[in-house]
Design an enzyme around this catalytic site. Structure first.
Site, short mmCIF file in Angstrom:
data_model
loop_
_atom_site.label_atom_id
_atom_site.label_comp_id
_atom_site.label_asym_id
_atom_site.label_seq_id
_atom_site.Cartn_x
_atom_site.Cartn_y
_atom_site.Cartn_z
N GLY A 38 0.76 -1.31 0.04
CA GLY A 38 -0.03 -0.19 -0.06
C GLY A 38 0.76 1.26 0.14
O GLY A 38 0.24 2.28 -0.33
N ASP A 93 0.93 3.26 4.17
CA ASP A 93 -0.05 4.05 3.67
C ASP A 93 -1.20 4.75 4.56
O ASP A 93 -1.44 6.00 4.62
CB ASP A 93 -0.98 3.26 2.52
N ASP A 96 -4.87 2.41 10.68
CA ASP A 96 -6.35 2.11 10.90
C ASP A 96 -6.33 1.54 12.17
O ASP A 96 -6.38 2.10 13.33
CB ASP A 96 -6.69 0.97 9.85
N LYS A 124 -6.61 7.01 10.01
CA LYS A 124 -8.36 6.82 10.36
C LYS A 124 -8.74 7.00 11.50
O LYS A 124 -8.03 6.52 12.45
CB LYS A 124 -8.71 5.19 9.74
N PHE A 145 -13.74 3.44 3.74
CA PHE A 145 -12.76 2.51 2.94
C PHE A 145 -12.34 3.11 1.67
O PHE A 145 -13.17 3.56 0.67
CB PHE A 145 -13.29 1.25 2.38
N ASP A 152 -5.60 -0.21 -2.20
CA ASP A 152 -6.24 -1.21 -3.21
C ASP A 152 -7.39 -1.59 -2.71
O ASP A 152 -7.66 -1.62 -1.41
CB ASP A 152 -5.36 -2.47 -3.63
N ARG A 158 -4.81 0.93 -7.34
CA ARG A 158 -3.47 1.40 -6.65
C ARG A 158 -3.10 2.49 -7.28
O ARG A 158 -2.10 3.56 -7.03
CB ARG A 158 -2.63 0.30 -6.51
P1 5GP Z 1 -3.83 -1.64 10.38
O1 5GP Z 1 -2.99 -2.66 10.73
O2 5GP Z 1 -3.69 -0.37 10.96
O3 5GP Z 1 -5.35 -1.83 10.95
O4 5GP Z 1 -4.12 -1.39 8.71
C1 5GP Z 1 -3.06 -1.21 8.11
C2 5GP Z 1 -3.48 -1.65 6.68
O5 5GP Z 1 -4.69 -1.91 6.37
C3 5GP Z 1 -2.82 -0.80 5.66
O6 5GP Z 1 -1.62 -0.86 5.55
C4 5GP Z 1 -3.88 -0.96 4.40
O7 5GP Z 1 -3.17 -1.68 3.64
C5 5GP Z 1 -4.96 -1.62 5.01
N1 5GP Z 1 -5.87 -0.74 5.32
C6 5GP Z 1 -6.60 0.09 6.17
N2 5GP Z 1 -7.63 0.73 5.76
C7 5GP Z 1 -7.65 0.81 4.87
C8 5GP Z 1 -8.61 1.49 3.72
O8 5GP Z 1 -9.63 2.30 3.87
N3 5GP Z 1 -8.44 1.33 2.25
C9 5GP Z 1 -7.52 0.24 1.86
N4 5GP Z 1 -7.22 0.08 0.66
N5 5GP Z 1 -6.66 -0.40 2.76
C10 5GP Z 1 -6.70 -0.20 4.05
MG MG Z 2 -0.88 -2.10 3.96
#
Ligand code: 5GP
Ligand code: MG
Length: 180
Positions: A38, A93, A96, A124, A145, A152, A158
């Site tokens: 990402g 990227d 979350d 986020k 999202f 992606d 992407r």
């Molecule tokens: P975390 O581990 O912080 O929950 O998530 C991080 C990863 O989840 C990011 O690197 C990304 O790849 C994916 N991700 C989280 N939210 C989104 C979103 O809204 N859209 C997309 N495409 N990927 C997300």
């Molecule tokens: Mg990622």
């Protein structure tokens, strides 16, 4: 598709991120690591705007098992470079739940990094499931999202130069198409 951040807005955000990182590290050498896939587009734009000498590497992390909600996190460090005794900046990227950056930061420390900081394009505004927070953030976004600029859905979108929110109908259509 609804545009959340235009190409110009993204550019300004990445420039702001680079300036903050430059002010923090000065000309200290930095090991900059992309969390793939990402961060691909952000990473290419960001490292060219940073002023210090850099070593550049990647790790692969994936938590979205083909959907729009967070799944089991898998980290592959096969392509990682030496971080022992080095100041490390992880680039992703989006922050979350925070699980990815929390886990990869821990890995860097286990491998002997002197310091670990994190930079993300997007933060986020959700319930994070870890204590850590990213050190450098370009944009805060609502809990939707998003795709584009490296992010992606089922490995698509992407390449979009802007950041967009997919409607439920677009999510369904993309999923249907990827099954064929
Ligand atoms: P975390 O581990 O912080 O929950 O998530 C991080 C990863 O989840 C990011 O690197 C990304 O790849 C994916 N991700 C989280 N939210 C989104 C979103 O809204 N859209 C997309 N495409 N990927 C997300
Ligand atoms: Mg990622």
């Amino acid at each position: 598709m609804r545009t959340l951040l235009s190409e110009a807005e993204l550019n300004a955000g990445v420039q702001k991120l680079a300036s903050e990182i430059d002010s923090h590290y000065g000309i200290r050498p930095l090991t900059v690591i992309a969390i793939m896939t990402g961060s691909l587009v952000l990473f290419a734009d960001l490292i060219r705007r940073l002023s210090m000498p850099q070593r550049v590497g990647v790790v692969q992390a994936s938590s979205y098992r083909g959907g729009t909600t967070s799944g089991q996190l898998q980290v592959d460090d096969a392509m990682m470079i030496e971080v022992k005794g080095r100041d490390v900046l992880l680039v992703d990227d989006i922050f979350d739940t925070g699980k990815t950056l929390d886990r990869v930061s821990g890995m860097m420390l286990e491998h002997g990094a002197t310091s670990v900081q994190t930079a993300v394009l997007l933060h986020k505004l959700t319930q994070h499931s870890v204590e850590m927070r990213p050190d450098f953030v370009a944009f805060e976004i609502p809990d939707e999202f998003v795709v584009g600029y490296g992010l992606d859905y089922l490995d698509m979108y992407r390449n979009l130069p802007y950041l967009a929110v997919l409607s439920p109908a677009e999510i369904e259509a993309t999923a249907a198409e990827s099954e064929t």
